[in-house]
Structures are given as structure tokens and as C-alpha cells.
Scaffold this motif. Structure first.
Motif, mmCIF file in Angstrom:
data_model
loop_
_atom_site.group_PDB
_atom_site.id
_atom_site.type_symbol
_atom_site.label_atom_id
_atom_site.label_comp_id
_atom_site.label_asym_id
_atom_site.label_seq_id
_atom_site.Cartn_x
_atom_site.Cartn_y
_atom_site.Cartn_z
ATOM 1 N N ALA A 199 0.831 -1.200 0.000
ATOM 2 C CA ALA A 199 0.000 0.000 0.000
ATOM 3 C C ALA A 199 0.868 1.255 0.000
ATOM 4 C CB ALA A 199 -0.920 0.000 1.219
ATOM 5 N N ILE A 200 0.249 2.345 -0.407
ATOM 6 C CA ILE A 200 0.948 3.634 -0.396
ATOM 7 C C ILE A 200 1.116 4.093 1.049
ATOM 8 C CG2 ILE A 200 0.742 6.062 -1.069
ATOM 9 C CD1 ILE A 200 -0.679 5.143 -3.574
ATOM 10 N N GLY A 201 2.300 4.617 1.361
ATOM 11 C CA GLY A 201 2.593 5.025 2.725
ATOM 12 C C GLY A 201 1.746 6.184 3.206
ATOM 13 N N HIS A 202 1.487 7.143 2.313
ATOM 14 C CA HIS A 202 0.703 8.327 2.692
ATOM 15 C C HIS A 202 -0.397 8.560 1.646
ATOM 16 C CE1 HIS A 202 3.581 9.440 5.821
ATOM 17 N NE2 HIS A 202 4.535 9.135 4.962
ATOM 18 N N PRO A 203 -1.461 7.755 1.695
ATOM 19 C CA PRO A 203 -2.530 7.910 0.691
ATOM 20 C C PRO A 203 -3.208 9.271 0.725
ATOM 21 C CG PRO A 203 -3.234 6.474 2.497
ATOM 22 C CD PRO A 203 -1.765 6.701 2.670
ATOM 23 N N GLU A 204 -3.170 9.947 1.876
ATOM 24 C CA GLU A 204 -3.806 11.264 1.973
ATOM 25 C C GLU A 204 -3.052 12.323 1.185
ATOM 26 O OE1 GLU A 204 -0.660 11.203 5.076
ATOM 27 O OE2 GLU A 204 -2.184 9.777 4.367
ATOM 28 N N ARG A 205 -1.807 12.021 0.786
ATOM 29 C CA ARG A 205 -0.989 12.994 0.052
ATOM 30 C C ARG A 205 -0.831 12.627 -1.420
ATOM 31 N NH1 ARG A 205 4.325 13.027 3.633
ATOM 32 N NH2 ARG A 205 5.032 14.404 1.945
ATOM 33 N N ILE A 206 -1.513 11.559 -1.842
ATOM 34 C CA ILE A 206 -1.266 11.032 -3.181
ATOM 35 C C ILE A 206 -1.651 12.005 -4.291
ATOM 36 C CG2 ILE A 206 -3.510 9.891 -3.419
ATOM 37 C CD1 ILE A 206 -2.036 7.558 -4.737
ATOM 38 N N PHE A 207 -2.613 12.895 -4.023
ATOM 39 C CA PHE A 207 -3.051 13.846 -5.047
ATOM 40 C C PHE A 207 -2.383 15.218 -4.899
ATOM 41 C CE2 PHE A 207 -6.778 10.956 -4.524
ATOM 42 C CZ PHE A 207 -6.701 10.359 -5.782
ATOM 43 N N ASN A 208 -1.420 15.326 -3.978
ATOM 44 C CA ASN A 208 -0.705 16.592 -3.820
ATOM 45 C C ASN A 208 0.255 16.821 -4.982
ATOM 46 O OD1 ASN A 208 -2.031 16.761 -1.417
ATOM 47 N ND2 ASN A 208 -0.241 16.509 -0.107
ATOM 48 N N ARG A 209 0.448 18.080 -5.308
ATOM 49 C CA ARG A 209 1.362 18.413 -6.401
ATOM 50 C C ARG A 209 2.806 18.074 -6.017
ATOM 51 N NH1 ARG A 209 -0.936 24.240 -8.740
ATOM 52 N NH2 ARG A 209 -3.091 23.547 -8.977
ATOM 53 N N PHE A 210 3.518 17.472 -6.977
ATOM 54 C CA PHE A 210 4.938 17.113 -6.855
ATOM 55 C C PHE A 210 5.193 16.027 -5.807
ATOM 56 C CE2 PHE A 210 4.871 21.647 -8.132
ATOM 57 C CZ PHE A 210 5.393 21.497 -9.403
ATOM 58 N N GLY A 224 -11.710 9.074 -5.861
ATOM 59 C CA GLY A 224 -11.366 8.255 -4.707
ATOM 60 C C GLY A 224 -10.206 7.317 -4.998
ATOM 61 N N TYR A 225 -9.568 6.848 -3.920
ATOM 62 C CA TYR A 225 -8.461 5.887 -4.034
ATOM 63 C C TYR A 225 -8.575 4.871 -2.906
ATOM 64 C CZ TYR A 225 -3.929 3.788 -3.134
ATOM 65 O OH TYR A 225 -2.941 2.876 -2.881
ATOM 66 N N GLU A 226 -8.269 3.590 -3.229
ATOM 67 C CA GLU A 226 -8.188 2.566 -2.194
ATOM 68 C C GLU A 226 -7.206 1.474 -2.621
ATOM 69 O OE1 GLU A 226 -11.711 0.396 -1.374
ATOM 70 O OE2 GLU A 226 -12.005 -0.320 -3.431
ATOM 71 N N TYR A 227 -6.638 0.821 -1.615
ATOM 72 C CA TYR A 227 -5.741 -0.317 -1.849
ATOM 73 C C TYR A 227 -6.374 -1.536 -1.211
ATOM 74 C CZ TYR A 227 -1.622 -3.320 -1.796
ATOM 75 O OH TYR A 227 -0.732 -4.373 -1.982
ATOM 76 N N LYS A 228 -6.715 -2.531 -2.053
ATOM 77 C CA LYS A 228 -7.400 -3.710 -1.558
ATOM 78 C C LYS A 228 -7.015 -4.910 -2.420
ATOM 79 C CE LYS A 228 -12.071 -5.321 -0.349
ATOM 80 N NZ LYS A 228 -13.520 -4.986 -0.406
ATOM 81 N N ASP A 229 -6.757 -6.029 -1.771
ATOM 82 C CA ASP A 229 -6.389 -7.273 -2.470
ATOM 83 C C ASP A 229 -5.207 -7.048 -3.408
ATOM 84 O OD1 ASP A 229 -8.488 -8.546 -1.178
ATOM 85 O OD2 ASP A 229 -9.908 -8.106 -2.792
ATOM 86 N N PHE A 230 -4.206 -6.316 -2.901
ATOM 87 C CA PHE A 230 -2.970 -6.033 -3.663
ATOM 88 C C PHE A 230 -3.265 -5.285 -4.961
ATOM 89 C CE2 PHE A 230 -2.107 -9.845 -1.130
ATOM 90 C CZ PHE A 230 -0.981 -9.430 -0.425
ATOM 91 N N LYS A 231 -4.254 -4.408 -4.906
ATOM 92 C CA LYS A 231 -4.590 -3.595 -6.076
ATOM 93 C C LYS A 231 -4.771 -2.132 -5.665
ATOM 94 C CE LYS A 231 -6.779 -6.664 -9.441
ATOM 95 N NZ LYS A 231 -8.008 -6.915 -10.247
ATOM 96 N N HIS A 232 -4.165 -1.246 -6.454
ATOM 97 C CA HIS A 232 -4.402 0.197 -6.309
ATOM 98 C C HIS A 232 -5.556 0.554 -7.244
ATOM 99 C CE1 HIS A 232 -0.622 0.771 -4.111
ATOM 100 N NE2 HIS A 232 -0.042 -0.026 -5.009
ATOM 101 N N SER A 233 -6.607 1.142 -6.695
ATOM 102 C CA SER A 233 -7.774 1.475 -7.511
ATOM 103 C C SER A 233 -8.107 2.965 -7.374
ATOM 104 C CB SER A 233 -8.995 0.650 -7.087
ATOM 105 O OG SER A 233 -8.774 -0.728 -7.297
#
Length: 415
Positions: free
Chosen positions: A360-371, A400-409
Motif C-alpha cells: 500500500a501507499i505510505g501516505h494515501p492522503e498525500r497522493i493527489f498533492n502536487r509534486f 477516490g483511491y483505495e488499496y485492496k487485495d494487492f490492487k491500487h484502484s
């Protein structure tokens, strides 16, 4: 936050509640005060009548009973005065009536007497009811007058504020429309108007300067980057270079390409922020996905599957729709192994792009931040998903974003 209330309604509601409480309290106080006052008047009249009777009896004048108003009885002993209410039958009204009764015990001319005088309370109750009723009517009429007067006055006083508030709601940095704020004879509203004008003028000036700076930088970068790219191509094509030099030049080319992508995406973000994509048309995103998948297959990227349940048609700018789809697919490809499946699902109002991921992504809350990018090894500008987010915000789509069953969606819901 709770439910918001209109200012005039809020003040009127406060006035109504306060007035109602005061009216009830004052009516109760008036009732008991008047009742006590009338009772004291009755008792004073009873004592006065009793004193006149004693005076006549002391002088030896004849006295007459007048039941139930006056009763004089001979008694053996004296007792304390008695003051009370009593119920007596009234033959004139043929009903039981309430009387206030005073019984005194006196020694007159060496004889003990019980002198009882009474007065009917019914009249005082009628007077009390009339007074309280009249008071309530006057209070209600005065209250209604003051309520409507106060409301009308408040509307007039706050009118400049509400007009200026509506002007502020329509304020836009991208519009040349000047704020037309109204003046007020209220000092605070006048000061507020001046501050709003100063602030909006400063914000618009800063915005235009920043917009001009971004456009100038973006434009000026294109020419030197193109020149550098042309010179490197000449070096590769015309001169003999060794393997080390070739690797270095290839690395430079990649950096130039990354700078070009960065410049292009910053320009796109700037244009979105400046509301420069105003052309709205019904874009068939289902067909656009098909075209993109076909283009990637030509580049030997054939691990993309597309499941269609219904055609997805969205009203938006066609250029932004192309960028939205391209960035979502490119992001999935960039963060997937070559043979890992990339899944795309489109319905009549949603799309989902998924790719496999080992963690999973370490900081999903920051995934849409610039740079922002977690994998520094990829040649990512950190702007692809930021542009997706900005497009969705621009059209009020739900991203929206989620990580489930080894998938980034990544999912987008269209209203």
C-alpha cells in the motif's frame, strides 16, 4: 456544524423568545401583584367597617345585623382576630360565592362581642381578570408592532451588508467584473466596504501577476529546451562519441523530456486554475478509453483490460477529458510491472482504473498533492494525479483511491 440561520431570522427569533418570556413573566407578576393589592383593599375595607361598628356600639347606638355582610354575636371570652376566605350561599345569585371574612373580638360596655364583617371577592376577581387581560392585549399589540418595526428596521440597517455580501459571492479572479459595493451610513459597514475593496483589488492584482509570470515562464522555457534537444540530436547524429558520452547524453535527453512534461503539466494546471477550459460538450469516455488502449497497444503495452457495462458520457471539456483518461492510465502503467494486468471498468456514471501493487501507499492522503511521489526511482513529475484531482474538483466529480487485495484502484464518480 449545525444548521445555518439567516441573520434577520436569528435576531427576530431572539426578539420573539425574549419578548415571549418577558410577557409571560410580567403577566404572572402583574397577576399576583394586582391580586395582592385588591386583597389588601378588601381587608382595609373590612377593618374600616369593623371600626365604624365598634364606634357606634361604644356610643350606645343601636346596631343591626346584616347577614352575611355583618354579624354581631355575644360571646363569653375574647380570642384573636380571624381573617380568612369563606364560601357562603348568595340567594340573589342562587349560588355559592367566595367572601373575605374578618372576625374580631371586642369588649364594649362591659360585654364581649364577636363582630364579623364580610365582603364578596367575585367583583375583585372580575377586576383582576379584566386588568390582566387588558395588559396581555396591550403587551401583544405592542410586541407585534415592535417586532415588525424591529424587523423592518433591521432589514434596512443590514441592507448594505447583504448587497455587498451578494457582490462578494459573485466575485471571481478570472472575471474583469468590478465589485460594485454600496456605501452605508453605519461606520462598521463603511469600514468593511473599504477593506473588502482593498483586499479584492490586492488579490486580483497578485493573481494577474502570478498568472502572467506562470505564462511567461512556461513560454520562455519551451524555446531553450527545444534548442538544447536539437543540439543534442546533432551531437548524436554528427559526431563520434563513446559509450560513456552516449549514456550521459541519453540521460540529458531524459531530463529534458521530463522538463518538457513538467512545463506542459504546470501550464495545464495553471489554465485549469484560470478557468480557461470553458468549452462543455458531451464526451464519450468509453470510446476515449478504447482509443487510448489502442494507442498503448501500438506501443506494445497490451496488458490493459476494459470492462464496459454502459456507455459513460460526461459533459466536460474534451481536452481535459483526454488528459484525465491519459493520466489515469499512464499512472497505472508507470507503477505496474510489464506483465501485470491493468483493469479499467466503466459504467454509466463511474470509472475505475486498477493496477497491481505489492504494498500500500505510505501516505494515501498525500497522493493527489502536487509534486508528491513515493517512488523516486520512477521518472514522475508528481503532477499527473494532481492534475486528475484538479480536473475532478473543477467539475465537482468525486475522486477516490483505495488499496485492496494487492490492487491500487482510482475511481471517479460523475454526477
Amino acid at each position: 456544524m449545525g444548521t445555518k440561520t439567516n441573520l434577520i431570522k436569528k435576531t427576530s427569533k431572539t426578539f420573539l423568545i425574549t419578548g415571549l418570556v418577558l410577557a409571560i413573566l410580567s403577566s404572572v407578576v402583574l397577576y399576583f401583584y394586582t391580586k395582592n393589592l385588591l386583597q389588601e383593599e378588601i381587608e382595609e375595607a373590612l377593618y374600616s367597617t369593623e371600626a365604624r361598628i365598634v364606634e357606634r356600639m361604644t356610643k350606645g347606638e343601636a346596631h343591626y345585623d346584616l347577614p352575611p355582610i355583618i354579624e354581631i354575636l355575644n360571646v363569653e371570652g375574647l380570642r384573636k382576630d380571624i381573617l380568612k376566605d369563606t364560601i357562603i350561599y348568595d340567594p340573589s345569585q342562587d349560588e355559592m360565592e367566595v367572601f373575605r371574612e374578618l372576625s374580631t373580638f371586642k369588649t364594649i360596655n362591659n360585654k364581649n362581642y364577636q363582630i364579623t364583617v364580610r365582603d364578596m371577592i367575585v367583583e375583585t376577581e372580575d377586576i383582576l381578570s379584566a386588568i390582566v387581560f387588558s395588559y396581555i392585549v396591550i403587551i401583544v399589540l405592542a410586541f407585534l408592532f415592535l417586532y415588525y418595526f424591529n424587523t423592518a428596521r433591521n432589514i434596512k440597517l443590514w441592507r448594505p451588508f447583504f448587497i455587498n455580501l451578494e457582490q462578494m459571492k459573485s466575485f471571481s479572479l478570472t472575471s474583469n467584473h468590478k465589485l460594485e459595493l454600496v456605501e452605508s451610513d453605519i461606520l462598521e459597514f463603511s469600514e468593511l466596504k473599504v477593506e473588502i475593496e482593498t483586499l479584492t483589488n490586492k488579490v486580483r492584482s497578485d493573481y494577474l501577476n502570478l498568472k502572467q509570470f506562470t505564462e511567461n515562464v512556461s513560454h520562455e522555457l519551451q524555446t531553450p529546451l527545444a534548442i538544447i534537444q536539437a543540439k543534442i540530436d546533432n551531437i548524436i547524429n554528427e559526431k563520434s562519441i563513446n559509450d560513456t558520452q552516449f549514456e550521459q547524453i541519453t540521460s540529458i535527453q531524459k531530463d529534458i523530456h521530463r522538463l518538457k512534461q513538467l512545463n506542459k503539466r504546470v501550464t495545464i494546471l495553471s489554465k485549469i486554475d484560470n478557468n480557461q477550459f470553458a468549452n462543455i460538450e458531451n464526451v464519450n469516455l468509453t470510446n476515449l478509453f478504447k482509443e487510448k488502449i489502442g494507442s498503448f497497444k501500438e506501443m506494445e503495452i497490451d496488458n490493459i483490460t476494459h470492462l464496459i457495462t454502459n456507455e459513460l458520457i460526461v459533459p466536460m471539456d474534451a481536452f481535459l477529458a483526454d488528459i484525465l483518461i491519459n493520466n489515469l492510465i499512464s499512472n497505472a502503467i508507470k507503477h505496474s510491472d510489464k506483465n501485470d494486468e491493468i483493469s479499467i471498468i466503466t459504467t454509466s456514471n463511474t470509472l475505475v482504473v486498477s493496477n497491481k501493487g505489492k504494498q500500500a501507499i505510505g501516505h494515501p492522503e498525500r497522493i493527489f498533492n502536487r509534486f508528491y511521489t513515493e517512488n523516486t526511482s520512477t521518472e514522475s513529475t508528481g503532477l499527473g494525479l494532481a492534475i486528475v484531482k484538479r480536473i475532478c474538483d473543477f467539475y465537482k466529480f468525486d475522486l477516490g483511491y483505495e488499496y485492496k487485495d494487492f490492487k491500487h484502484s482510482f475511481s471517479v464518480s460523475f454526477h
